[in-house]
Scaffold this motif. Structure first.
Motif, PDB file in Angstrom:
ATOM      1  N   PHE A  82      25.304  -6.923  -7.767  1.00  0.00           N
ATOM      2  CA  PHE A  82      26.177  -5.886  -8.330  1.00  0.00           C
ATOM      3  C   PHE A  82      26.598  -4.929  -7.217  1.00  0.00           C
ATOM      4  O   PHE A  82      25.835  -4.682  -6.292  1.00  0.00           O
ATOM      5  CB  PHE A  82      25.485  -5.138  -9.480  1.00  0.00           C
ATOM      6  N   GLN A  86      23.701  -4.335 -15.202  1.00  0.00           N
ATOM      7  CA  GLN A  86      23.854  -4.707 -13.795  1.00  0.00           C
ATOM      8  C   GLN A  86      23.868  -6.219 -13.641  1.00  0.00           C
ATOM      9  O   GLN A  86      24.622  -6.771 -12.853  1.00  0.00           O
ATOM     10  CB  GLN A  86      22.697  -4.112 -12.977  1.00  0.00           C
ATOM     11  N   ARG A 131      31.024 -10.306 -13.138  1.00  0.00           N
ATOM     12  CA  ARG A 131      31.950  -9.307 -12.573  1.00  0.00           C
ATOM     13  C   ARG A 131      32.522  -8.405 -13.651  1.00  0.00           C
ATOM     14  O   ARG A 131      33.494  -7.689 -13.418  1.00  0.00           O
ATOM     15  CB  ARG A 131      33.134  -9.957 -11.822  1.00  0.00           C
ATOM     16  N   ARG A 132      31.992  -8.465 -14.865  1.00  0.00           N
ATOM     17  CA  ARG A 132      32.526  -7.597 -15.917  1.00  0.00           C
ATOM     18  C   ARG A 132      31.621  -6.403 -16.099  1.00  0.00           C
ATOM     19  O   ARG A 132      30.410  -6.514 -15.979  1.00  0.00           O
ATOM     20  CB  ARG A 132      32.599  -8.362 -17.244  1.00  0.00           C
ATOM     21  N   GLU A 133      32.236  -5.262 -16.420  1.00  0.00           N
ATOM     22  CA  GLU A 133      31.471  -4.041 -16.643  1.00  0.00           C
ATOM     23  C   GLU A 133      31.394  -3.746 -18.123  1.00  0.00           C
ATOM     24  O   GLU A 133      32.424  -3.621 -18.790  1.00  0.00           O
ATOM     25  CB  GLU A 133      32.129  -2.864 -15.921  1.00  0.00           C
ATOM     26  N   LYS A 173      27.184  -7.568 -14.640  1.00  0.00           N
ATOM     27  CA  LYS A 173      28.141  -7.272 -13.577  1.00  0.00           C
ATOM     28  C   LYS A 173      27.952  -8.250 -12.414  1.00  0.00           C
ATOM     29  O   LYS A 173      28.919  -8.792 -11.875  1.00  0.00           O
ATOM     30  CB  LYS A 173      27.937  -5.830 -13.093  1.00  0.00           C
TER      31      LYS A 173
END
Lengths: 282, 443, 333
Positions: free
Chosen positions: B5, B242, B249-251, B245
């Motif tokens: 992350f 985390q 790659r997504r929040e 992520k």
């Protein structure tokens, strides 16, 4: 030379005039009409902003007093009767009856009574400790001794006793504003009726564990034996969840219960040393 | 590609002393104390009373609401009492204590070691069996797993993430499980995928566990839909948001659940428990617990029945060292210090860490020098120094505005502070007060 | 168990970085530049440094003990850093009593009046230096010649700094190219064989120390890089527009206190912003103000003023420049 003087007078004067016009217009535009009585009422309030009334400050309380029709439930715990009557007169409303109250700390677990079982190493805050674990003693109900109630008091009426590591209330200074009651994460502090000569009789424990467990953790814990309940002539004492409670409204300070308590959990304060058999009317 | 992350994070010493010791079956203790609330949510209702005889795996408390689950007896014996017992926080909570007589399992439980790969159950059956078996998130959050596996209407899950990160220093229970029970775990992952109706699962592992990675990669060759994702070592990668992520790659939006971004995260040990529950009918009554510490004679990983007292575990690992200063339930970053050794192991106990006296006291705090280290390492992008100042001065509105509720209490800020300011203590104080304020506002 | 166990909130592990280690790390990073100064300026450098450090430590101790009635904390190294940085900002022929006044202002006014370490809005060493610069302009702008005056202190041979020559010459309508001939070459600027404040002369020594601090993670690269880039960009534009009246960017970069300021003074923890974005704003601000003072202002050098001006903006930057929260963008969008 005179040019300079005249010019500066004109320029400064014009700037001042412009500013005055802008200020005037802004003041007009954003003018808020307020009931003038709010200011009058606020004058009478103590301006302590303690929040004891349940409002965020004296101003908010004054607004509430002006807006609400029935103000018998609204009390300023800090003001005396006279000023509340004055407020009632300003508003032309009926004032509720005031009962003087005082904060009482219901824990007597000093280190000699309630032995420490571990060492707390962290930020000095009762709230943090109580959310983490039971605290330095084995009692999950008792005072944590970090003095959040002391910090909360606006009137310097509550202090930590270095020997007992417990907070103590100075009755004369206490205004019963409720701040310490709210601050205590364990709800140890209670507002009780103020009696003559600051006499008090109360169960100085809020431990709801069973007798044996409570006793193991603290020598002066209420073990819920119920002896005090039986002896009380006024039915002022109730026993719930292994814990006795003396109702301050029903109690008439006869002092019959205190000697009965096997753990000395019932405290009598400001009574004459010599014991009287007959009931003293409070 | 090795992922991680991007924002913040720290590198505490790993101290994985017990990484080399295989999981040992711990003999049964003389008596167990089984709390009726070992999960997040409402406590279960006890079904047994004093004097009842119970078998291993028998249900002794049933789910009492939506967010709740079942509790089972971990031993065979007689119920001594149903009463309040001290739990790991010192508070007294309802629990069932059982005197151990022997280890006779319920008849329908398959206690053999044979691997059952064939999946015959449908999604609803799997979820029901998970609830029946009382499975909760075993990474430490102990949220009932059947809820996380039931997809709410209108949401779609795209990927199931299996958390094998174990970023907490010292703990090795997940590591050993991935190494020794990899096959079973993989079937568990398949079962969870069936329950969720997804066809992609990713197992995230930090690259300080090369043996577990190669083991799972070998096993994963048979499963086309399961990938093993190697991650860079960084604390707190094991935190749900985390990890999502790192891998996708997504929040996850602030204040929302992972399902918002189409992800569901489960711990590796939960996957193993799901396998046992669905394929073997075995309820969740045992788990792997790491017992470790610098001065512990034999740092070990034990397969422990729930309800076993912590003292018994420490005894089995060589006894409590002389200079013990602190005993921690969990890892050194997020674990809770215990004040008694008589508390039982529960479904959420991943490790017991014994810290020597010399390392158990904090350094005295100095002035904040505004070095901004706490800001740069905060994985949630908060400003711990500011939250601390606001909380200390009781400016609760600022504490709330500065998104204190996003804090997951990973402790990185307190760890890096050169002035040894207990930032997290103050943030916790702020959080608890702010959540009170928010609750009162809703009323 | 006879001893009571400890209970505390998590975390239970703490990093080994302490304020002391950070401060002594800065001191260590300043040593190369110090040795270069001693090589070029000799005993003057030694005397100025010793007086500055000793008086800073003494004032810190006395003020903490007798005025603030607190436990003195001079061992944390922050006063040592302030003393060293103050010395680095002074010419090596400065009389001792001026240095002591500078130390008193730096520690007393710059740091302690605000409550000590961590509470001062301005870099204490710069407060001291600017105070001296304004109060004693003659002594503060006489610069000893390197090597030639190694054995002299206040009686050193002096002359103007490269920036001084440039400022003076440009105002006399000379072109930058002509002036560059009178100024030591880039190599001298880089190595430090020039006139100037004690610690600012050698770019290479300062850069070496800066790299050490980056590796030890004492500072981050954002502030030095943003200052240097903005100075390069601003002077580059001016130079391209009018190469006759403006010195080239490399000259600006290597001369004066830019390196010292960018690497050691602007990165002072207490007086720099908390967020990366804030550090960029802070650094660019310093770069632009520095060039503005150098090119358009009356003073030949402006790094100190630029840093102090931007120090004043730090609370504002901290208030309005926030780190991007995890999951926050999604919430807003």
């Amino acid at each position: 030379m005179s040019d300079v003087v005249i010019n500066s007078v004109i320029i400064v004067g014009a700037m001042g005039l412009a500013a005055a016009i802008i200020l005037f217009m802004v003041a007009q535009k954003f003018h808020v009409v307020e009931d003038p009585r709010i200011d009058q009422v606020e004058e009478e309030l103590p301006a302590a902003n303690c929040g004891g009334c349940g409002y965020p400050g004296c101003r908010a309380f004054a607004e509430a007093l002006v807006k609400t029709d029935d103000i018998s439930d609204l009390h300023c715990p800090v003001s005396d009767k006279d000023s509340m009557e004055k407020i009632a007169a300003i508003l032309g409303k009926e004032m509720g009856e005031m009962k003087p109250l005082v904060a009482v700390v219901r824990c007597a677990g000093s280190p000699d009574k309630s032995p420490r079982t571990n060492i707390y190493d962290g930020t000095h805050s009762c709230t943090i400790i109580s959310s983490l674990y039971t605290g330095e003693t084995g009692c999950p109900y008792g005072c944590l001794g970090m003095g959040e109630c002391v910090d909360a008091c606006n009137f310097d009426a509550i202090h930590m006793n270095a020997d007992t590591q417990l907070p103590e209330v100075t009755d004369d200074l206490c205004t019963a504003c409720n701040a310490c009651v709210v601050a205590c994460p364990r709800d140890i502090i209670e507002l009780r009726k103020k009696n003559k000569k600051d006499r008090k009789i109360f169960v100085s424990c809020i431990n709801e564990d069973k007798g044996g467990v409570a006793r193991k953790n603290c020598k002066v814990a209420c073990i819920g034996c119920g002896k005090c309940v039986k002896v009380c002539p006024y039915e002022a004492i109730t026993l719930e969840n292994n814990l006795a409670y003396i109702d301050p409204d029903k109690c008439r300070l006869c002092r019959k219960c205190a000697p009965e308590c096997p753990t000395n959990a019932i405290l009598e304060i400001n009574f004459p040393v010599k014991k009287k058999k007959e009931a003293t009317a409070g | 590609m090795i992922k991680t992350f991007p924002k913040g994070g720290i590198h505490p010493p790993e101290d994985k002393f017990s990484a080399g010791s295989p999981i040992q079956e711990l003999p049964l203790p003389k008596s167990v104390i089984i709390p009726v609330c070992q999960h997040l949510g409402s406590p279960s209702e006890p079904l047994v009373k004093k004097g009842d005889r119970v078998k291993t795996g028998q249900i002794i408390a049933k789910s009492s609401g939506f967010v709740s689950t079942n509790i089972h007896s971990s031993v065979t014996g007689k119920v001594e009492k149903v009463d309040k017992f001290t739990d790991s926080t010192g508070y007294r909570r309802l629990a069932v204590s059982i005197n151990v007589e022997k280890d006779q399992w319920e008849d329908n439980i398959d206690t053999s070691n044979t691997l059952k790969k064939q999946i015959n159950s449908k999604a609803e059956e799997i979820i029901k069996k998970i609830l029946d078996a009382g499975i909760v998130g075993m990474g430490g959050a102990t949220f009932p797993s059947h809820i996380k596996l039931s997809v709410p209407k209108g949401k779609k899950v795209e990927v199931l993430i299996i958390n094998g990160v174990e970023c907490e220093p010292c703990l090795t229970s997940d590591h050993r499980l991935m190494l020794e029970k990899g096959e079973e775990m993989m079937v568990g992952v398949r079962l969870m995928m069936t329950a969720l109706g997804v066809n992609r699962a990713v197992i995230g592992i930090e690259n300080n566990k090369p043996d577990a990675i190669s083991n799972l990669k070998t096993i994963a060759k048979d499963y086309k839909t399961i990938e093993v994702q190697v991650l860079k070592v960084k604390y707190p990668q094991g935190a749900e948001k985390q990890l999502i992520k790192s891998i996708t790659r997504r929040e996850v939006p602030s204040g929302k659940l992972p399902i918002e971004v189409g992800a569901v995260v489960h711990n590796v040990e939960t996957a193993y428990a799901v396998y046992e529950a669905v394929q073997k009918n075995k309820p969740l009554i045992e788990r792997v617990v790491t017992v470790t510490g610098k001065n512990i004679a034999k740092p070990s990983n034990f397969m422990v029945r729930t309800g076993t007292p912590v003292a018994y575990l420490i005894e089995a690992a060589g006894g409590l060292p002389e200079d013990t200063g602190k005993i921690i339930n969990g890892g050194p970053m997020m674990g809770k210090a215990l004040n008694s050794l008589d508390v039982p192991v529960t479904k959420g106990t991943s490790g017991i860490l014994v810290v020597p006296q010399s390392e158990s006291l904090r350094r005295p705090a100095l002035n904040c020098i505004r070095c901004a280290k706490c800001v740069s390492i905060c994985p949630m992008g908060l400003e711990p120094y500011l939250l601390r100042a606001a909380s200390e001065h009781k400016k609760w509105d600022i504490v709330e505005e500065e998104r204190s509720m996003d804090c997951m209490e990973c402790g990185s800020c307190s760890y890096v502070c050169p002035s040894a300011i207990p930032l997290l203590d103050y943030i916790r104080l702020g959080k608890s007060t702010v959540s009170k304020i928010i609750r009162s506002r809703k009323q | 168990m006879d001893k009571l166990i400890t209970v505390s909130p998590s975390p239970h592990y703490y990093g080994d970085t302490t304020v002391k280690k950070l401060m002594y790390g800065v001191v260590f990073a300043l040593l190369p530049a110090f040795f270069v100064s001693v090589y070029f300026f000799g005993i003057g450098a030694l005397i100025v440094t010793a007086i500055s450090i000793l008086s800073c430590l003494a004032f810190e101790y006395l003020i903490q003990k007798y005025l603030m009635k607190a436990e003195p904390s001079i061992s944390d190294g922050s006063a040592l850093v302030t003393g060293l940085l103050l010395a680095f900002n002074l010419p090596t022929n400065l009389p001792w009593w001026i240095i002591i006044i500078g130390a008193l202002v730096a520690i007393g006014v710059g740091k302690m009046t605000f409550g000590g370490l961590g509470n001062n809005p301005f870099n204490p060493a710069l407060v001291g230096r600017v105070f001296l610069f304004i109060s004693f302009p003659v002594q503060m702008t006489s610069w000893p010649t390197p090597i030639a005056s190694r054995l002299q202190y206040t009686d050193a041979v002096t002359g103007p700094t490269p920036l001084g020559i440039m400022e003076e010459g440009l105002s006399q309508q000379e072109t930058a190219a002509q002036l560059m001939e009178q100024i030591p070459g880039y190599m001298e600027l880089f190595l430090g064989s020039i006139r100037g404040s004690m610690g600012e002369i050698s770019a290479i020594a300062l850069i070496v120390g800066g790299i050490y601090m980056l590796i030890r993670k004492i500072i981050t690269w954002h502030i030095p890089v943003s200052i240097i880039l903005s100075v390069l960009a601003f002077t580059g534009i001016l130079w391209l527009m009018n190469p006759y009246d403006n010195a080239d960017p490399l000259f600006h970069l290597l001369s004066g206190g830019l390196m010292l300021g960018a690497i050691y003074m602007a990165t002072d923890y207490v007086t720099s912003p908390m967020t990366i974005k804030g550090m960029w704003i802070f650094g660019i601000g310093i770069g632009v103000i520095t060039v503005a003072i150098r090119v358009f202002g009356a003073y030949p050098e402006g790094v100190s003023f630029a840093i102090l001006i931007m120090n004043a903006f730090v609370p504002l930057i901290n208030k309005y420049v926030k780190p991007k929260g995890f999951g926050e963008e999604v919430r807003n969008g």
